[in-house]
Write a protein that holds these residues in place. Structure first.
Motif, short mmCIF file in Angstrom:
data_model
loop_
_atom_site.label_atom_id
_atom_site.label_comp_id
_atom_site.label_asym_id
_atom_site.label_seq_id
_atom_site.Cartn_x
_atom_site.Cartn_y
_atom_site.Cartn_z
N VAL A 97 46.11 35.25 35.40
CA VAL A 97 46.83 34.18 36.11
C VAL A 97 46.71 32.87 35.35
CG1 VAL A 97 46.86 32.79 38.22
CG2 VAL A 97 46.62 35.27 38.37
N SER A 134 49.07 32.72 32.41
CA SER A 134 50.42 32.45 32.88
C SER A 134 50.58 30.99 33.29
CB SER A 134 50.76 33.37 34.05
OG SER A 134 52.08 33.17 34.49
N HIS A 135 49.56 30.43 33.93
CA HIS A 135 49.61 29.05 34.39
C HIS A 135 49.77 28.08 33.22
CE1 HIS A 135 48.70 25.46 36.74
NE2 HIS A 135 47.78 25.14 35.85
N ASP A 145 53.44 35.37 30.16
CA ASP A 145 54.16 35.35 31.43
C ASP A 145 53.74 36.53 32.29
OD1 ASP A 145 55.90 34.80 33.46
OD2 ASP A 145 57.66 35.62 32.46
N SER A 184 52.96 37.68 36.32
CA SER A 184 52.98 37.37 37.75
C SER A 184 51.64 37.76 38.35
CB SER A 184 54.10 38.15 38.44
OG SER A 184 53.84 39.54 38.40
N ILE A 185 51.40 37.40 39.59
CA ILE A 185 50.13 37.75 40.24
C ILE A 185 50.00 39.26 40.39
CG2 ILE A 185 51.14 37.46 42.54
CD1 ILE A 185 47.47 36.83 41.48
N THR A 186 51.13 39.96 40.60
CA THR A 186 51.06 41.42 40.70
C THR A 186 50.77 42.05 39.34
OG1 THR A 186 53.48 41.48 40.53
CG2 THR A 186 52.52 41.60 42.74
N ASP A 187 51.33 41.46 38.27
CA ASP A 187 50.99 41.92 36.92
C ASP A 187 49.50 41.76 36.68
OD1 ASP A 187 53.66 42.45 36.39
OD2 ASP A 187 54.01 40.57 35.33
N ALA A 244 53.44 46.65 39.76
CA ALA A 244 54.10 46.16 38.55
C ALA A 244 54.56 47.32 37.68
CB ALA A 244 53.12 45.27 37.77
#
Length: 388
Positions: free
Chosen positions: A135, A138-139, A144, A146-149, A172
């Protein structure tokens, strides 16, 4: 002349894209690792073949069914499409494999020394630490995810291939190929990755600690435990019930002693058949457009970090428990808290024998090893419950 031109344009050579060629080389590389180096060959061989098949241009192995405006089937679709959707997207293949693993598992060492359950729980710290890491990447715009990734990537730290595939297929599916390859690759690399971490975190004297012999566990205890485990976890965390339910069902068949034929089938023929199709289904997600990107490298790197953190967490908690335990605990068994059964337990035993030739830790390490399977299933349930 026109027919010759059509024959050429329909050929795989004419339709081949550079990415597909690269992925076919990746498939051949996986075959080399599986056959020559022995890295998880039971799954890497079908994954590698699935990778080759799905990247053959024009073959249509992963093509979806085509319907006309009236809903009539025009093209039934490719084999890989049905293998993936019927077996992996539904969760059926990982669950059947979990049943087979349960039928091969002995809860005796865990029941004889319940403290080792904590070591299996500690090793799951790598899962949640890596979720935060993914996370964060990504932030800050580095990758890139996602939270599910991030949740699917974190599960790699549990070193449990079926659980990683089950969670990724739910949360994911686009990164399933990379997650599966990472999970099974690191499981195969347990004898290489874990020993340096274990030696760095322990002293020679700690590695030489001899543990007392385990008590005898009765048949009744072995029958009651999986039932209690399933009911208690399912009541608190229903999303973990599918994985633990099949795991406990397989173990109950083993311990009941009245369904030997079913237990033998689950341990051998059935799990082998499903492994073939599971590998092909994972390979169907390794097309060039889904695998060749920077995120794949990030997944492989984060998966390695998750696995290392899980190993270190188990060893450190075992060191702490040893300070307050009446009976000595060798910190090496904490590394077996990752659920690479039984390879992680064998590595603990091997490193222990190097420090003390009379130090046999295999059965002691099987306790946290089995606890790691339970822990990774519970962690998977938490992820699915929170994010699906």
């Amino acid at each position: 002349m026109e027919n010759l031109y059509k024959l050429w344009t329909d050929s795989g050579i004419a339709q081949l894209h550079p990415g597909q060629a690269v992925m076919m080389i990746v498939g051949l590389g996986l075959l080399y690792l599986a056959i020559k180096k022995g890295f998880e060959p039971l799954l890497l061989v079908p994954i590698a073949v699935g990778t080759l098949l799905v990247n053959i241009p024009g073959a249509g192995f992963e093509a979806e069914p085509v319907y006309d405006a009236m809903g009539h089937l025009q093209d039934p679709g490719g084999m890989m499409y049905y293998i993936y959707n019927m077996g992996i997207a539904s969760g059926m293949f990982p669950l059947i494999i979990f049943m087979g693993v349960g039928a091969m598992t002995d809860f005796g060492p865990l029941l004889a020394n319940p403290k080792t359950l904590l070591l299996g729980a500690a090793a799951q710290f790598g899962i949640f630490a890596t979720v935060l890491g993914a996370v964060s990447l990504s932030h800050f715009g580095i990758l890139d995810f996602s939270i599910t990734d991030a949740a699917a990537i974190g599960i790699i730290g549990g070193a449990d291939g079926p659980t990683a595939i089950f969670v990724t297929s739910k949360l994911a599916p686009d990164i399933l190929g990379a997650v599966a390859v990472a999970a099974y690759s690191y499981m195969a690399l347990v004898p290489i990755i874990q020993p340096p971490i274990m030696r760095a975190l322990t002293t020679e004297q700690e590695r030489a600690i001899k543990m007392v012999q385990l008590r005898h566990v009765t048949k009744s205890e072995k029958i009651i435990f999986p039932l209690l485990l399933l009911i208690m976890v399912a009541m608190v965390l229903p999303s973990a019930a599918p994985l633990l339910g099949m795991f406990c069902f397989g173990n109950l068949m083993r311990e009941a002693g009245v369904v030997e034929r079913l237990s033998d089938t689950a341990q051998n023929a059935l799990i082998n058949i499903v492994t073939i199709f599971l590998g092909l289904g994972v390979g169907s997600k390794m097309s060039s457009d889904k695998f060749l990107n920077w995120e794949t490298l990030g997944i492989l790197g984060l998966g390695a970090i998750a696995f290392c953190i899980g190993t270190a967490s188990g060893v450190l908690l075992a060191k702490l428990l040893n300070k307050y335990s009446k009976s000595p605990i060798n910190p090496l068994i904490g590394s077996a808290g990752v659920s690479a059964v039984p390879m992680a337990a064998r590595v603990s035993n091997k490193v222990g024998l190097e420090a003390n030739p009379h130090n046999h830790l295999l059965m002691h390490a099987m306790g946290p090893n089995v606890a790691g399977v339970i822990g990774s299933a519970i962690a998977a349930g938490v992820m699915i419950s929170m994010l699906s």
